[in-house]
Enzyme design. Structure first.
Site: not given
Ligand code: 8YV
Length: 315
Positions: A263, A281, A234
């Site tokens: 994000e 991601h 993360r």
């Protein structure tokens, strides 16, 4: 019998949406223009929240659903769920561990190779005619046989380390304590010391308030001008300002990142750098893994409503 009402926080692939719609009365939070109105209108009917790892469920959302019983997270990370708010009301929380471990580890390794060997630039070199006009592509750095550090030797960290062994690397790791299943790796308690010893530092920690900015200026500068940071956990585990400062000043060699503060928007300073590899991601983003994650989200919800033990509970 009426289908239980659930609040869906973000979109899922069609193959998950259809069975979810068949089993539940689904209210799509992400499609609502007026989200507060949606919560005010349907909040009291909601018995479950289906969310995604990076979206979670905050306190306001949880409080807007007074009859909420369970939150099912599509993702292994549950740091974006307000666990304290859940504990206060006895709300159950589930996630999707294990099914994504290998794909996340694979992407971490791929990012290391891609950035170290300059594969994105090399592809451009071929496509834009540089190869024919300028000749050989600039030399890059070797991966095999070098020193790797793994920060967080949980399920994903362990799979990263297992893959690194295939590259004949010297592997060290940091965690809260030495792991009995890692006797062939060196335990280094202090992340700064780990970074100092590493050419490649993988961040594979489950994020929490306790791990926030665990990779700070000291760790980043200890990794140094030849070092590479790879984050498949993360963004909150890294002090992004310190990272950007170090990348811009050449105090850190390079960074391969799959996650970012705020994000999917990211700090524009990243876009001006040529010593980074930026990914959207998607470390768990294979058809196989995402199908397994979606199934597990539904299995947890089904078990809850059938009064059975939850397959993968967090709370
Ligand atoms: C996301 C993740 O859930 O597993 C996690 O914690 O963050 C990811 O797998 C995925 O991007 C789907 O939203």
């Amino acid at each position: 019998m009426d289908k239980p009402s659930i609040l869906q926080i973000g979109p899922y692939p069609q193959w998950d949406q259809e069975p979810l719609d068949a089993a539940f009365q689904v209210h799509r939070y992400f499609e609502a223009d007026d989200k507060a109105k949606l919560l005010a209108d349907v909040g009291s009917s909601i018995r479950a929240i289906a969310t995604r790892g990076e979206l979670g469920a905050n306190r306001a959302m949880i409080e807007a659903c007074p009859n909420l019983e369970v939150i099912s997270v599509y993702g292994v990370g549950f740091d974006a769920v307000d666990l304290q708010a859940c504990r206060e009301r006895g709300i159950r929380v589930t996630n999707t561990p294990d099914v994504l471990t290998n794909d996340v580890a694979d992407l971490g390794i791929a990012m290391m190779l891609c950035l170290s060997r300059g594969m994105i630039g090399a592809e451009t070199w071929v496509r834009d005619g540089s190869w024919a006009q300028k000749g050989l592509y600039p030399l890059k750095r070797r991966v095999w046989g070098r020193h790797a550090g793994v920060l967080g030797l949980g399920r994903i960290g362990f799979e990263v380390a297992k893959r690194l062994k295939g590259f004949d690397m010297q592997i060290a790791y940091s965690d809260v304590e030495a792991k009995p299943y890692a006797s062939d790796m060196t335990f280094v308690a202090d992340p700064v010391e780990l970074a100092k010893q590493s050419d490649f530092l993988f961040v594979t920690l489950a994020a929490s308030a306790a791990t926030r900015h665990i990779v700070g200026r000291k760790v980043i500068e200890a990794l140094g001008p030849e070092g590479m940071l790879i984050n498949i956990s993360r963004a909150s585990n890294i002090d992004e300002e310190a990272l950007l400062d170090a990348l811009e000043a050449g105090k850190l060699g390079s960074a391969a990142l799959d996650v970012f503060e705020g994000e999917p928007k990211l700090n524009p300073r990243f876009l001006a750098l040529n010593n980074v590899l930026l990914q959207p991601h998607h470390s768990s983003g294979t058809v196989e893994t995402r199908k397994a994650m979606g199934q597990l989200v539904r299995d947890n919800l089904a078990a809850h409503f059938a009064g059975q033990a939850l397959p993968t509970p967090v709370l």
